[in-house]
Motif scaffolding. Structure first.
Motif, PDB file in Angstrom:
ATOM      1  N   SER A   1      58.471 -22.657   0.731  1.00 11.30           N
ATOM      2  CA  SER A   1      57.676 -23.077  -0.425  1.00 11.30           C
ATOM      3  C   SER A   1      56.333 -23.691  -0.045  1.00 11.30           C
ATOM      4  O   SER A   1      55.531 -24.027  -0.923  1.00 11.30           O
ATOM      5  CB  SER A   1      58.471 -24.095  -1.253  1.00 11.30           C
ATOM      6  OG  SER A   1      58.659 -25.302  -0.527  1.00 11.30           O
ATOM      7  N   LEU A   2      56.061 -23.847   1.247  1.00 12.95           N
ATOM      8  CA  LEU A   2      54.791 -24.437   1.676  1.00 12.95           C
ATOM      9  C   LEU A   2      53.626 -23.520   1.300  1.00 12.95           C
ATOM     10  O   LEU A   2      53.753 -22.295   1.311  1.00 12.95           O
ATOM     11  CB  LEU A   2      54.805 -24.669   3.185  1.00 12.95           C
ATOM     12  CG  LEU A   2      55.802 -25.703   3.710  1.00 12.95           C
ATOM     13  CD1 LEU A   2      55.733 -25.776   5.232  1.00 12.95           C
ATOM     14  CD2 LEU A   2      55.543 -27.071   3.108  1.00 12.95           C
ATOM     15  N   PRO A   3      52.477 -24.113   0.982  1.00 11.53           N
ATOM     16  CA  PRO A   3      51.331 -23.292   0.544  1.00 11.53           C
ATOM     17  C   PRO A   3      50.623 -22.549   1.673  1.00 11.53           C
ATOM     18  O   PRO A   3      49.725 -21.752   1.413  1.00 11.53           O
ATOM     19  CB  PRO A   3      50.395 -24.337  -0.080  1.00 11.53           C
ATOM     20  CG  PRO A   3      50.725 -25.617   0.605  1.00 11.53           C
ATOM     21  CD  PRO A   3      52.201 -25.556   0.883  1.00 11.53           C
ATOM     22  N   THR A   4      51.016 -22.782   2.904  1.00 12.30           N
ATOM     23  CA  THR A   4      50.374 -22.105   4.033  1.00 12.30           C
ATOM     24  C   THR A   4      50.518 -20.588   3.912  1.00 12.30           C
ATOM     25  O   THR A   4      51.601 -20.074   3.661  1.00 12.30           O
ATOM     26  CB  THR A   4      51.010 -22.549   5.360  1.00 12.30           C
ATOM     27  OG1 THR A   4      50.904 -23.970   5.472  1.00 12.30           O
ATOM     28  CG2 THR A   4      50.305 -21.910   6.545  1.00 12.30           C
ATOM     29  N   THR A   5      49.418 -19.880   4.079  1.00  5.72           N
ATOM     30  CA  THR A   5      49.448 -18.416   4.092  1.00  5.72           C
ATOM     31  C   THR A   5      48.640 -17.922   5.288  1.00  5.72           C
ATOM     32  O   THR A   5      47.889 -18.683   5.911  1.00  5.72           O
ATOM     33  CB  THR A   5      48.838 -17.813   2.810  1.00  5.72           C
ATOM     34  OG1 THR A   5      47.425 -18.133   2.788  1.00  5.72           O
ATOM     35  CG2 THR A   5      49.503 -18.362   1.563  1.00  5.72           C
ATOM     36  N   ARG A   6      48.784 -16.658   5.564  1.00  6.85           N
ATOM     37  CA  ARG A   6      48.021 -16.051   6.652  1.00  6.85           C
ATOM     38  C   ARG A   6      46.527 -16.231   6.427  1.00  6.85           C
ATOM     39  O   ARG A   6      45.784 -16.620   7.332  1.00  6.85           O
ATOM     40  CB  ARG A   6      48.382 -14.574   6.755  1.00  6.85           C
ATOM     41  CG  ARG A   6      47.634 -13.810   7.834  1.00  6.85           C
ATOM     42  CD  ARG A   6      48.012 -12.323   7.805  1.00  6.85           C
ATOM     43  NE  ARG A   6      47.321 -11.600   8.868  1.00  6.85           N
ATOM     44  CZ  ARG A   6      46.077 -11.159   8.776  1.00  6.85           C
ATOM     45  NH1 ARG A   6      45.389 -11.382   7.657  1.00  6.85           N
ATOM     46  NH2 ARG A   6      45.517 -10.503   9.782  1.00  6.85           N
ATOM     47  N   ASP A   7      46.076 -15.976   5.211  1.00  8.60           N
ATOM     48  CA  ASP A   7      44.646 -16.039   4.909  1.00  8.60           C
ATOM     49  C   ASP A   7      44.105 -17.466   4.973  1.00  8.60           C
ATOM     50  O   ASP A   7      43.001 -17.697   5.475  1.00  8.60           O
ATOM     51  CB  ASP A   7      44.361 -15.432   3.534  1.00  8.60           C
ATOM     52  CG  ASP A   7      44.591 -13.924   3.516  1.00  8.60           C
ATOM     53  OD1 ASP A   7      44.591 -13.316   4.602  1.00  8.60           O
ATOM     54  OD2 ASP A   7      44.777 -13.364   2.424  1.00  8.60           O
ATOM     55  N   THR A   8      44.878 -18.434   4.446  1.00  7.02           N
ATOM     56  CA  THR A   8      44.394 -19.820   4.477  1.00  7.02           C
ATOM     57  C   THR A   8      44.327 -20.335   5.914  1.00  7.02           C
ATOM     58  O   THR A   8      43.423 -21.095   6.260  1.00  7.02           O
ATOM     59  CB  THR A   8      45.276 -20.754   3.638  1.00  7.02           C
ATOM     60  OG1 THR A   8      46.638 -20.707   4.125  1.00  7.02           O
ATOM     61  CG2 THR A   8      45.248 -20.370   2.180  1.00  7.02           C
ATOM     62  N   LEU A   9      45.268 -19.911   6.747  1.00 11.48           N
ATOM     63  CA  LEU A   9      45.261 -20.320   8.152  1.00 11.48           C
ATOM     64  C   LEU A   9      44.031 -19.779   8.861  1.00 11.48           C
ATOM     65  O   LEU A   9      43.348 -20.503   9.613  1.00 11.48           O
ATOM     66  CB  LEU A   9      46.541 -19.824   8.838  1.00 11.48           C
ATOM     67  CG  LEU A   9      46.893 -20.451  10.191  1.00 11.48           C
ATOM     68  CD1 LEU A   9      47.199 -21.930  10.033  1.00 11.48           C
ATOM     69  CD2 LEU A   9      48.087 -19.731  10.801  1.00 11.48           C
ATOM     70  N   ILE A  10      43.721 -18.513   8.616  1.00  9.87           N
ATOM     71  CA  ILE A  10      42.556 -17.890   9.232  1.00  9.87           C
ATOM     72  C   ILE A  10      41.274 -18.559   8.760  1.00  9.87           C
ATOM     73  O   ILE A  10      40.377 -18.879   9.556  1.00  9.87           O
ATOM     74  CB  ILE A  10      42.525 -16.380   8.911  1.00  9.87           C
ATOM     75  CG1 ILE A  10      43.678 -15.670   9.629  1.00  9.87           C
ATOM     76  CG2 ILE A  10      41.186 -15.765   9.294  1.00  9.87           C
ATOM     77  CD1 ILE A  10      43.845 -14.220   9.233  1.00  9.87           C
ATOM     78  N   GLN A  11      41.192 -18.827   7.458  1.00  7.17           N
ATOM     79  CA  GLN A  11      39.990 -19.432   6.890  1.00  7.17           C
ATOM     80  C   GLN A  11      39.805 -20.868   7.367  1.00  7.17           C
ATOM     81  O   GLN A  11      38.702 -21.276   7.733  1.00  7.17           O
ATOM     82  CB  GLN A  11      40.055 -19.386   5.360  1.00  7.17           C
ATOM     83  CG  GLN A  11      38.808 -19.945   4.684  1.00  7.17           C
ATOM     84  CD  GLN A  11      38.900 -19.841   3.170  1.00  7.17           C
ATOM     85  OE1 GLN A  11      39.933 -19.462   2.621  1.00  7.17           O
ATOM     86  NE2 GLN A  11      37.821 -20.194   2.492  1.00  7.17           N
TER      87      GLN A  11
END
Length: 445
Positions: free
Chosen positions: A255-265
């Motif tokens: 359920s954490l908001p971390t995503t591939r795209d947010t990590l990269i950004q």
């Protein structure tokens, strides 16, 4: 809020930041510890100051007048990371600077700002309640957290008869990229080590490269064997003792908001993610799997121009982040044996630091207390994480206290811990003061 106490401890933060208490180089550690011990005594705590080891240990106990009062333990550390590269700092790292609603300086978040915010909360509460606390509060303060908490376990063992807790509030924490407070209850362990190889008495002319193996090649070839083609760690037995997360822990991480795209950004990543290569779930890998990382490599000539040399020595610094059940020494032995098996018996592996990992039960009533208080104060449900991807001595604290651990603090997504321009926002700092006061108030009967 009592502005006088707020300013008093901001002045303390200024004085703490001015002390370059870098545990890696053993700088200014007694000075920082003594300053804190004096501050605790002035606030009315019973203080134990132990300088047996290079980083003095401080135990400060505030006693409630209530006979059966519960005990809240707050763990913090006064040591900090080196500031290099200093050229990237916009302000002097050893001077607390304020601009645009932020405080800049090494240790503002990790971890000196958390200490002063919590002291502000306690003094405010004492002032508002005629010097009485509804809960015993014990501060455990060490000075080598950034160097794998050397000797912390010995200090905890030494004062075991004074250590008991119903809840432990961890050293730091903060808000994520969505400005939502995160509460986590665990962290990874670690083992750090040096890898060295020597192939000749001195550097050689590079014309010999056709027949002589250089140290640089030996080292890089050895390091390359640590991973397989799919991106998994190839050391036999490395994953054998990994603690499998339970369903509740998996759900929390899912359920954490971390995503591939947010990590990269967030980090400006330019190379593919390892999870893209392995096909493993990004969140479960980040929080529940061990890692193996090269911190730095050194060999040969790295100056201006060209020097046609065949390096005779090469070295690297590595780390493995460990999850619960993994033993630092066993893991390091597996890595040593792997190099032997791969034909690199000349590779010398030397341990530098190590500590195990730990995860709390995030459904424990005392952690639910913290979650409830945080939710009511911020009018928003916090993000609950069973562990963080980072490392800290939670294992040692839990072994000594056998109490649940919850981490929250004054940081935010761009606080830049361990990096140039470390900073906190004054808004977050003041909010943390208020939350700690609410936590203390929650023990009133």
């Amino acid at each position: 809020m009592n502005m006088s106490s707020n300013q008093k401890y901001l002045n303390l933060l200024r004085d703490l930041v001015a002390l370059p208490s870098v545990s890696a180089t053993h700088r200014c550690l007694p000075e920082a510890a003594q300053l804190l011990a004096t501050t605790f005594r002035e606030l009315g705590a019973q203080v134990t100051y132990d300088d047996t080891y290079f980083a003095p240990f401080v135990l400060a106990q505030f006693r409630s007048s209530i006979p059966d009062a519960q005990t809240l333990v707050i763990y913090n550390h006064y040591d900090v990371q080196p500031v290099e590269p200093i050229s990237l700092w916009q302000t002097d790292p050893w001077t607390l600077s304020e601009h645009d609603g932020k405080l800049y300086g090494r240790g503002t978040d990790d971890d000196k700002g958390n200490i002063t915010a919590r002291l502000t909360a306690i003094e405010d509460y004492l002032t508002e309640h005629e010097g009485h606390l509804p809960v015993n509060i014990t501060f455990i303060i060490e000075g080598s957290e950034e160097s794998s908490s050397q000797h912390l376990d010995e200090c905890l063992s030494k004062y075991q008869d004074q250590l008991f807790a119903d809840l432990v509030i961890w050293e730091s924490g903060g808000k994520n990229v969505h400005d939502v407070v995160e509460i986590f209850g665990g962290n990874k362990g670690i083992v750090t080590f040096n890898v060295d190889v020597k192939t000749a008495k001195t550097d050689l002319h590079s014309s010999l490269a056709g027949v002589v193996d250089s140290a640089a090649w030996r080292l890089t070839q050895a390091l390359a064997t640590l991973f397989d083609r799919e991106g998994h760690i190839a050391v036999p037995g490395f994953y054998d003792d990994v603690a499998i997360p339970n369903q509740r822990e998996k759900e929390l991480v899912r359920s954490l908001p971390t995503t591939r795209d947010t990590l990269i950004q967030q980090h400006g990543l330019t190379s593919p993610l390892l999870s893209d290569k392995t096909g493993d779930d990004l969140k479960e890998t980040l929080y529940f799997q061990p890692t193996l990382n090269i911190e730095g490599i050194q060999s040969g000539y790295l100056g201006d121009g060209v020097k046609t040399v065949l390096p005779a020595v090469a070295s690297a610094k590595l780390e493995a982040r460990l999850v619960p059940n993994m033993d630092p020494d066993k893991t390091l032995q597996q890595i040593k044996q792997h190099f032997q098996n791969e034909g690199f018996s000349d590779i010398v592996v030397t341990k530098t630091l190590g500590q195990p990992g730990y995860r709390s039960d995030m459904s424990d009533p005392e952690i639910l207390r913290v979650i409830d208080i945080t939710e009511k104060y911020y009018h928003q449900h916090p993000v609950i994480m069973p562990t963080s991807p980072g490392t800290g001595p939670m294992y040692y604290i839990h072994e000594a206290l056998n109490a649940p651990i919850a981490s929250l603090g004054v940081g935010y997504a761009h606080t830049l811990d361990h990096a140039p321009n470390e900073n906190i926002r004054l808004t977050d700092y003041n909010q943390h003061i208020a939350v700690i006061k609410e936590l203390i108030r929650s023990y009133e009967k």
